[in-house]
Design a protein around this motif. Structure first.
Motif, PDB file in Angstrom:
ATOM      1  N   GLU A  18       0.737  -1.103  -0.043  1.00 10.61           N
ATOM      2  CA  GLU A  18      -0.051   0.006   0.052  1.00 10.61           C
ATOM      3  C   GLU A  18       0.968   1.123   0.034  1.00 10.61           C
ATOM      4  O   GLU A  18       0.627   2.320  -0.975  1.00 10.61           O
ATOM      5  CB  GLU A  18      -1.070   0.106   1.375  1.00 10.61           C
ATOM      6  N   ASP A  19       1.889   1.000   0.920  1.00  9.94           N
ATOM      7  CA  ASP A  19       2.761   2.252   0.772  1.00  9.94           C
ATOM      8  C   ASP A  19       3.668   2.569  -0.436  1.00  9.94           C
ATOM      9  O   ASP A  19       3.883   3.843  -1.018  1.00  9.94           O
ATOM     10  CB  ASP A  19       3.931   2.219   1.916  1.00  9.94           C
ATOM     11  N   LEU A  20       3.880   1.337  -1.046  1.00  9.84           N
ATOM     12  CA  LEU A  20       4.660   1.389  -2.423  1.00  9.84           C
ATOM     13  C   LEU A  20       3.705   2.076  -3.414  1.00  9.84           C
ATOM     14  O   LEU A  20       4.086   2.945  -4.393  1.00  9.84           O
ATOM     15  CB  LEU A  20       5.044   0.090  -2.809  1.00  9.84           C
ATOM     16  N   ILE A  21       2.489   1.688  -3.296  1.00  7.04           N
ATOM     17  CA  ILE A  21       1.481   2.049  -4.278  1.00  7.04           C
ATOM     18  C   ILE A  21       1.064   3.745  -4.284  1.00  7.04           C
ATOM     19  O   ILE A  21       1.126   4.390  -5.350  1.00  7.04           O
ATOM     20  CB  ILE A  21       0.064   1.405  -4.099  1.00  7.04           C
ATOM     21  N   GLU A  22       1.201   4.042  -2.944  1.00  2.26           N
ATOM     22  CA  GLU A  22       1.082   5.315  -2.801  1.00  2.26           C
ATOM     23  C   GLU A  22       2.082   6.396  -3.242  1.00  2.26           C
ATOM     24  O   GLU A  22       2.015   7.349  -4.158  1.00  2.26           O
ATOM     25  CB  GLU A  22       0.836   5.458  -1.067  1.00  2.26           C
ATOM     26  N   LYS A  23       3.493   5.702  -2.859  1.00  3.87           N
ATOM     27  CA  LYS A  23       4.599   6.346  -3.488  1.00  3.87           C
ATOM     28  C   LYS A  23       4.621   6.513  -4.835  1.00  3.87           C
ATOM     29  O   LYS A  23       5.001   7.419  -5.667  1.00  3.87           O
ATOM     30  CB  LYS A  23       5.853   5.498  -2.863  1.00  3.87           C
ATOM     31  N   THR A  28       4.582   9.000 -10.316  1.00 10.47           N
ATOM     32  CA  THR A  28       4.202   8.874 -11.541  1.00 10.47           C
ATOM     33  C   THR A  28       3.184  10.434 -12.042  1.00 10.47           C
ATOM     34  O   THR A  28       3.253  10.726 -13.248  1.00 10.47           O
ATOM     35  CB  THR A  28       3.069   7.888 -12.109  1.00 10.47           C
ATOM     36  N   SER A  29       2.478  10.714 -11.067  1.00  9.47           N
ATOM     37  CA  SER A  29       1.514  11.968 -11.353  1.00  9.47           C
ATOM     38  C   SER A  29       2.277  13.214 -11.409  1.00  9.47           C
ATOM     39  O   SER A  29       2.085  14.076 -12.122  1.00  9.47           O
ATOM     40  CB  SER A  29       0.366  12.041 -10.120  1.00  9.47           C
ATOM     41  N   THR A  30       3.509  13.241 -10.517  1.00  9.72           N
ATOM     42  CA  THR A  30       4.298  14.499 -10.559  1.00  9.72           C
ATOM     43  C   THR A  30       5.289  14.429 -11.595  1.00  9.72           C
ATOM     44  O   THR A  30       5.916  15.392 -11.991  1.00  9.72           O
ATOM     45  CB  THR A  30       4.807  14.551  -9.134  1.00  9.72           C
ATOM     46  N   ARG A  31       5.625  13.163 -12.213  1.00 14.19           N
ATOM     47  CA  ARG A  31       6.691  12.752 -13.092  1.00 14.19           C
ATOM     48  C   ARG A  31       8.087  13.509 -12.525  1.00 14.19           C
ATOM     49  O   ARG A  31       8.887  13.911 -13.428  1.00 14.19           O
ATOM     50  CB  ARG A  31       6.294  13.593 -14.530  1.00 14.19           C
ATOM     51  N   ASN A  32       8.295  13.485 -11.373  1.00 15.35           N
ATOM     52  CA  ASN A  32       9.288  13.700 -10.566  1.00 15.35           C
ATOM     53  C   ASN A  32      10.518  12.455 -10.833  1.00 15.35           C
ATOM     54  O   ASN A  32      10.153  11.387 -10.455  1.00 15.35           O
ATOM     55  CB  ASN A  32       9.098  14.181  -9.291  1.00 15.35           C
ATOM     56  N   ILE A  33      11.626  12.709 -11.275  1.00 12.26           N
ATOM     57  CA  ILE A  33      12.863  11.643 -11.532  1.00 12.26           C
ATOM     58  C   ILE A  33      12.990  11.134 -10.221  1.00 12.26           C
ATOM     59  O   ILE A  33      13.334   9.923 -10.003  1.00 12.26           O
ATOM     60  CB  ILE A  33      13.751  12.200 -12.249  1.00 12.26           C
ATOM     61  N   GLU A  34      13.067  12.063  -9.294  1.00 13.63           N
ATOM     62  CA  GLU A  34      13.896  11.524  -7.935  1.00 13.63           C
ATOM     63  C   GLU A  34      12.696  10.538  -7.310  1.00 13.63           C
ATOM     64  O   GLU A  34      13.275   9.645  -6.564  1.00 13.63           O
ATOM     65  CB  GLU A  34      14.279  12.676  -7.117  1.00 13.63           C
ATOM     66  N   LEU A  35      11.587  11.148  -7.248  1.00 16.21           N
ATOM     67  CA  LEU A  35      10.624  10.214  -6.657  1.00 16.21           C
ATOM     68  C   LEU A  35      10.361   8.779  -7.390  1.00 16.21           C
ATOM     69  O   LEU A  35       9.990   7.683  -6.839  1.00 16.21           O
ATOM     70  CB  LEU A  35       9.024  11.047  -6.747  1.00 16.21           C
ATOM     71  N   ILE A  40      11.226   3.035  -7.639  1.00 16.38           N
ATOM     72  CA  ILE A  40      11.690   1.812  -8.299  1.00 16.38           C
ATOM     73  C   ILE A  40      12.495   1.107  -7.159  1.00 16.38           C
ATOM     74  O   ILE A  40      12.696  -0.016  -7.206  1.00 16.38           O
ATOM     75  CB  ILE A  40      12.396   2.208  -9.590  1.00 16.38           C
ATOM     76  N   SER A  41      13.402   1.994  -6.657  1.00 16.32           N
ATOM     77  CA  SER A  41      14.263   1.202  -5.533  1.00 16.32           C
ATOM     78  C   SER A  41      13.696   0.693  -4.209  1.00 16.32           C
ATOM     79  O   SER A  41      14.018  -0.414  -3.924  1.00 16.32           O
ATOM     80  CB  SER A  41      15.238   2.221  -4.968  1.00 16.32           C
ATOM     81  N   SER A  42      12.366   1.261  -4.058  1.00 12.22           N
ATOM     82  CA  SER A  42      11.609   0.642  -2.908  1.00 12.22           C
ATOM     83  C   SER A  42      10.949  -0.812  -3.473  1.00 12.22           C
ATOM     84  O   SER A  42      10.955  -1.730  -2.597  1.00 12.22           O
ATOM     85  CB  SER A  42      10.624   1.676  -2.532  1.00 12.22           C
ATOM     86  N   VAL A  43      10.659  -0.610  -4.706  1.00 16.31           N
ATOM     87  CA  VAL A  43       9.828  -1.732  -5.213  1.00 16.31           C
ATOM     88  C   VAL A  43      11.130  -3.031  -5.340  1.00 16.31           C
ATOM     89  O   VAL A  43      10.856  -4.042  -4.680  1.00 16.31           O
ATOM     90  CB  VAL A  43       9.371  -1.758  -6.645  1.00 16.31           C
ATOM     91  N   GLU A  44      12.151  -2.573  -5.630  1.00 16.71           N
ATOM     92  CA  GLU A  44      13.204  -3.604  -5.702  1.00 16.71           C
ATOM     93  C   GLU A  44      13.629  -4.171  -4.293  1.00 16.71           C
ATOM     94  O   GLU A  44      13.932  -5.389  -4.294  1.00 16.71           O
ATOM     95  CB  GLU A  44      14.709  -2.959  -6.340  1.00 16.71           C
ATOM     96  N   GLY A  45      13.587  -3.287  -3.385  1.00 15.99           N
ATOM     97  CA  GLY A  45      13.930  -4.053  -1.998  1.00 15.99           C
ATOM     98  C   GLY A  45      12.488  -4.763  -1.604  1.00 15.99           C
ATOM     99  O   GLY A  45      12.803  -5.680  -0.441  1.00 15.99           O
TER     100      GLY A  45
END
Length: 128
Positions: A18-23, A28-35, A40-45
């Motif tokens: 749920e946290d990953l989905i929110e993040k 994706t909505s802000t299209r912020n590269i850092e976010l 992506i790193s969070s999903v990988e972990g």
């Protein structure tokens, strides 16, 4: 692993996704590269934890021989992850990949697609 431990692991995994989905939705909505990179790193972990917890849970559900109330909740959390949370995360990863491609960040875009593919394989394995 006890039914209580299995239930707690699944609940923690549901909360994590749920946290990953929110993040991912924010990224994706802000299209912020850092976010997007952080998502992506969070999903990988989260993938190793998800694989382990879901496989153990599947085994518990398949081997269950008695009608314990906890099995009902384990089944609900398991299905929520396999049918809703993980597929939604895959969709967000695919969107993130498209955004990264438009910014000419092919390496990050490929990483997002590779993670989506790993999650698809996990889900396909668990559904069968």
């Amino acid at each position: 692993m006890s039914l209580h431990e299995t239930l707690q692991n699944l609940k923690d995994l549901v909360d994590s996704f749920e946290d990953l989905i929110e993040k991912g939705k924010i990224a994706t909505s802000t299209r912020n590269i850092e976010l997007l990179s952080d998502f992506i790193s969070s999903v990988e972990g989260a993938i190793p934890q998800a694989t382990s917890a879901l496989e153990r849970s599947r085994d518990v559900l398949q081997q269950a021989q008695h009608c314990d109330v906890l099995l009902k909740y384990i089944s609900v959390y398991y299905r929520m992850l396999v049918l809703v949370s993980i597929p939604y995360t895959i969709s967000i990863l695919e969107s993130a990949s498209q955004i990264l491609k438009t910014r000419y960040l092919e390496g990050d875009a490929s990483k997002a697609l590779a993670l989506a593919e790993k999650l698809k394989n996990i889900v396909d394995t668990l559904k069968s």
